[in-house]
Design a protein around this motif. Structure first.
Motif, PDB file in Angstrom:
ATOM      1  N   GLN A  53       0.352  -1.019   0.216  1.00 31.19           N
ATOM      2  CA  GLN A  53      -0.320   0.199  -0.322  1.00 31.19           C
ATOM      3  C   GLN A  53       1.157   1.175   0.472  1.00 31.19           C
ATOM      4  N   ASN A  54       2.140   1.038  -0.138  1.00 27.40           N
ATOM      5  CA  ASN A  54       3.418   2.481  -0.112  1.00 27.40           C
ATOM      6  C   ASN A  54       3.199   2.554  -0.679  1.00 27.40           C
ATOM      7  N   PHE A  55       2.833   1.396  -2.460  1.00 31.19           N
ATOM      8  CA  PHE A  55       3.704   1.957  -3.840  1.00 31.19           C
ATOM      9  C   PHE A  55       2.580   2.164  -4.650  1.00 31.19           C
ATOM     10  N   GLY A  56       2.623   3.134  -5.356  1.00 30.76           N
ATOM     11  CA  GLY A  56       1.687   3.131  -6.684  1.00 30.76           C
ATOM     12  C   GLY A  56       2.555   2.656  -7.885  1.00 30.76           C
ATOM     13  N   MET A  57       2.668   1.741  -8.873  1.00 26.55           N
ATOM     14  CA  MET A  57       2.361   1.660 -10.142  1.00 26.55           C
ATOM     15  C   MET A  57       2.388   1.690 -11.362  1.00 26.55           C
ATOM     16  N   VAL A  58       2.942   2.738 -11.989  1.00 23.90           N
ATOM     17  CA  VAL A  58       2.716   3.267 -13.573  1.00 23.90           C
ATOM     18  C   VAL A  58       3.431   2.518 -14.649  1.00 23.90           C
ATOM     19  N   PHE A  59       2.262   0.720 -15.320  1.00 22.34           N
ATOM     20  CA  PHE A  59       3.296   0.029 -15.954  1.00 22.34           C
ATOM     21  C   PHE A  59       3.001   0.428 -17.751  1.00 22.34           C
ATOM     22  N   GLN A  60       4.304  -0.302 -18.557  1.00 21.27           N
ATOM     23  CA  GLN A  60       4.869   0.356 -19.390  1.00 21.27           C
ATOM     24  C   GLN A  60       3.652   0.588 -20.328  1.00 21.27           C
ATOM     25  N   ASN A  61       3.004  -0.402 -20.155  1.00 20.06           N
ATOM     26  CA  ASN A  61       0.939  -1.137 -21.723  1.00 20.06           C
ATOM     27  C   ASN A  61       0.521  -0.219 -20.201  1.00 20.06           C
ATOM     28  N   SER A  62       0.243   0.683 -19.491  1.00 12.50           N
ATOM     29  CA  SER A  62      -0.654   1.022 -18.622  1.00 12.50           C
ATOM     30  C   SER A  62      -1.479   0.328 -17.560  1.00 12.50           C
ATOM     31  N   ALA A  63      -1.774  -1.247 -18.277  1.00 16.17           N
ATOM     32  CA  ALA A  63      -2.563  -2.450 -17.508  1.00 16.17           C
ATOM     33  C   ALA A  63      -3.634  -2.110 -16.792  1.00 16.17           C
ATOM     34  N   LYS A  73      -1.567   6.907 -19.814  1.00 17.73           N
ATOM     35  CA  LYS A  73      -0.584   7.167 -19.530  1.00 17.73           C
ATOM     36  C   LYS A  73      -1.226   7.487 -17.470  1.00 17.73           C
ATOM     37  N   ARG A  74      -2.251   8.730 -18.280  1.00 15.78           N
ATOM     38  CA  ARG A  74      -2.174   9.195 -17.242  1.00 15.78           C
ATOM     39  C   ARG A  74      -3.256   8.910 -16.198  1.00 15.78           C
ATOM     40  N   VAL A  75      -4.254   8.017 -16.900  1.00 11.98           N
ATOM     41  CA  VAL A  75      -5.303   6.817 -16.384  1.00 11.98           C
ATOM     42  C   VAL A  75      -4.894   6.368 -15.218  1.00 11.98           C
ATOM     43  N   ALA A  76      -3.452   5.712 -16.040  1.00 10.60           N
ATOM     44  CA  ALA A  76      -3.238   4.179 -15.073  1.00 10.60           C
ATOM     45  C   ALA A  76      -1.510   4.995 -13.723  1.00 10.60           C
ATOM     46  N   LEU A 136       6.096   6.429  -5.843  1.00 12.07           N
ATOM     47  CA  LEU A 136       5.255   6.065  -7.091  1.00 12.07           C
ATOM     48  C   LEU A 136       6.740   5.617  -8.212  1.00 12.07           C
ATOM     49  N   ILE A 137       6.583   4.138  -8.837  1.00  9.38           N
ATOM     50  CA  ILE A 137       7.153   3.307  -9.269  1.00  9.38           C
ATOM     51  C   ILE A 137       6.776   3.711 -10.829  1.00  9.38           C
ATOM     52  N   TYR A 138       7.371   3.963 -11.734  1.00  7.31           N
ATOM     53  CA  TYR A 138       6.886   4.461 -13.187  1.00  7.31           C
ATOM     54  C   TYR A 138       8.012   2.731 -13.748  1.00  7.31           C
ATOM     55  N   ASP A 139       7.441   2.349 -15.021  1.00  7.21           N
ATOM     56  CA  ASP A 139       8.687   1.546 -16.120  1.00  7.21           C
ATOM     57  C   ASP A 139       7.917   1.520 -17.262  1.00  7.21           C
ATOM     58  N   GLU A 140       8.868   2.441 -17.627  1.00 11.09           N
ATOM     59  CA  GLU A 140       8.881   3.454 -18.927  1.00 11.09           C
ATOM     60  C   GLU A 140       7.548   4.237 -19.506  1.00 11.09           C
ATOM     61  N   PRO A 141       7.689   5.092 -18.708  1.00  5.42           N
ATOM     62  CA  PRO A 141       6.647   5.711 -18.486  1.00  5.42           C
ATOM     63  C   PRO A 141       6.366   6.215 -20.485  1.00  5.42           C
ATOM     64  N   THR A 142       7.262   6.643 -21.054  1.00  8.14           N
ATOM     65  CA  THR A 142       7.310   7.261 -22.160  1.00  8.14           C
ATOM     66  C   THR A 142       7.853   7.021 -23.566  1.00  8.14           C
ATOM     67  N   THR A 143       7.417   5.056 -23.013  1.00  9.96           N
ATOM     68  CA  THR A 143       7.727   4.570 -24.358  1.00  9.96           C
ATOM     69  C   THR A 143       5.869   4.730 -25.101  1.00  9.96           C
ATOM     70  N   GLY A 144       6.369   5.010 -26.465  1.00  7.30           N
ATOM     71  CA  GLY A 144       5.452   4.627 -28.266  1.00  7.30           C
ATOM     72  C   GLY A 144       4.573   5.876 -27.547  1.00  7.30           C
ATOM     73  N   LEU A 145       4.946   6.843 -26.839  1.00  8.68           N
ATOM     74  CA  LEU A 145       4.364   8.207 -27.349  1.00  8.68           C
ATOM     75  C   LEU A 145       5.491   9.574 -28.317  1.00  8.68           C
ATOM     76  N   ASP A 146       4.878  10.225 -28.517  1.00  8.79           N
ATOM     77  CA  ASP A 146       5.621  10.747 -29.391  1.00  8.79           C
ATOM     78  C   ASP A 146       6.117  12.269 -28.970  1.00  8.79           C
ATOM     79  N   ALA A 147       6.977  13.010 -29.294  1.00  7.93           N
ATOM     80  CA  ALA A 147       7.559  13.919 -28.807  1.00  7.93           C
ATOM     81  C   ALA A 147       6.788  15.157 -27.694  1.00  7.93           C
TER      82      ALA A 147
END
Length: 245
Positions: free
Chosen positions: A80-90, A146-149, A161-172
Motif C-alpha cells: 500500500q506504500n507503492f503505486g505502480m504505473v506499468f509500461q502498457n498502462s495495464a 498513462k494519465r489514467v494509470a 510511485l514507480i514508473y516502468d518506461e512511462p514514455t515508451t511509444g509516445l510522440d515527442a
C-alpha cells in the motif's frame, strides 16, 4: 536518511542472473531514474522493491524496516506504500476510466462508494481527466492511458510511485507532457518517484539522480551532470549508444 535501502540483492531465472549483489539507496522526495540496456533486470528490481516478486537473496528495507517476503499479510500492507504505473498502462479494457481508477479503493481498501466517488473525482480533476470519467480505455490515446494509470496509483495515496518506461511509444510532445506530469506529482504530493526509462532526454528533464544498471549491478549513480560526465564505457553506451575507442 533513505526511504528504501537495497543490500546485496540477487535474482536468477534458470541460469541467468539478472541481479547480482545489487545495492542501491532511494531518498525521500527524490526522482530517481534507473537506466540500463534492455533485459538487464530493471523491471525485476522494481517488482522486488514493490513486494511483487521475491529475491533469491539480499535485503530490502523500507524506512529502515526489512521486508518480509515470506509473509503474505506483511506484503499486503507493505504494498500500500507503492503505486505502480506499468509500461502498457495495464488498464482493464472492460472497465471505464472511473471503475479502473476506483478498483483499488473498492476491492483492497474497502472504501464506501460515497468516499470512492469523492477521491476519484478529486484525482481526475488534478490530472485533467474529469471529462473522460466514463469512457473506456480503447477510446483513449496513449498519453491519456498513462494519465489514467497514474490516477489509479494516486488514489491510493502512495509514498512511492514507480514508473516502468512511462514514455515508451509516445510522440515527442506527449513525452514532455508525461515528464511534466511526473515532476508535478512529485512537487505537489511530495512523493518519491522511481522511473525506469530508456529515454535519455526524459531522464535529463526529470531526474534528481540517475542510477546506471548493468550486468546485474548499479554501476554508478549521481546527479544529471555527474552521470553525463562519466568515463564509464557502459554508462556512455547507455546514454549515447556509442563507445569511444
Amino acid at each position: 536518511m533513505n526511504i528504501i535501502k537495497i543490500e546485496a540483492l540477487t535474482k536468477s531465472f534458470d541460469t541467468k542472473k539478472v541481479l547480482n549483489n545489487l545495492s542501491l539507496e532511494v531518498f525521500p522526495g527524490e526522482c530517481l531514474c534507473i537506466m540500463g540496456r534492455s533485459g538487464c533486470g530493471k523491471s525485476v528490481l522494481m517488482r522486488i522493491i514493490a513486494g511483487l516478486m521475491k529475491p533469491d537473496s539480499g535485503i530490502v528495507k523500507f524506512k529502515e524496516k526489512e521486508i518480509d517476503y515470506n509473509s503474505p499479510s506483511f506484503l499486503r500492507k507493505y504494498r500500500q506504500n507503492f503505486g505502480m504505473v506499468f509500461q502498457n498502462s495495464a488498464l482493464f479494457d472492460y472497465m471505464n476510466v472511473y471503475d479502473n481508477i476506483s478498483f483499488g479503493l473498492r476491492y483492497y481498501l474497502k472504501k464506501k462508494e460515497k468516499d470512492i466517488y469523492s477521491i476519484v473525482f478529486s484525482v481526475l480533476e488534478e490530472l485533467e481527466l474529469k471529462e473522460s470519467a466514463y469512457i473506456f480505455p480503447e477510446e483513449l490515446s496513449g498519453g491519456m492511458k498513462k494519465r489514467v494509470a497514474l490516477a489509479r496509483a494516486l488514489v491510493l495515496n502512495p509514498e512511492v510511485l514507480i514508473y516502468d518506461e512511462p514514455t515508451t511509444g509516445l510522440d515527442a510532445v506527449m513525452v514532455r507532457n508525461i515528464d511534466n506530469m511526473i515532476k508535478d506529482m512529485q512537487k505537489k504530493r511530495k512523493n518519491t518517484s522511481i522511473v525506469i526509462t530508456h529515454d535519455v532526454n526524459s531522464a535529463m528533464r526529470i531526474a534528481d539522480r540517475i542510477a546506471i544498471h548493468s550486468d546485474g549491478v548499479i554501476l554508478e549513480h549521481g546527479n544529471r551532470q555527474e552521470i553525463m560526465k562519466s568515463d564509464n564505457i557502459q554508462t556512455k553506451l547507455i546514454l549515447t549508444g556509442t563507445i569511444d575507442e
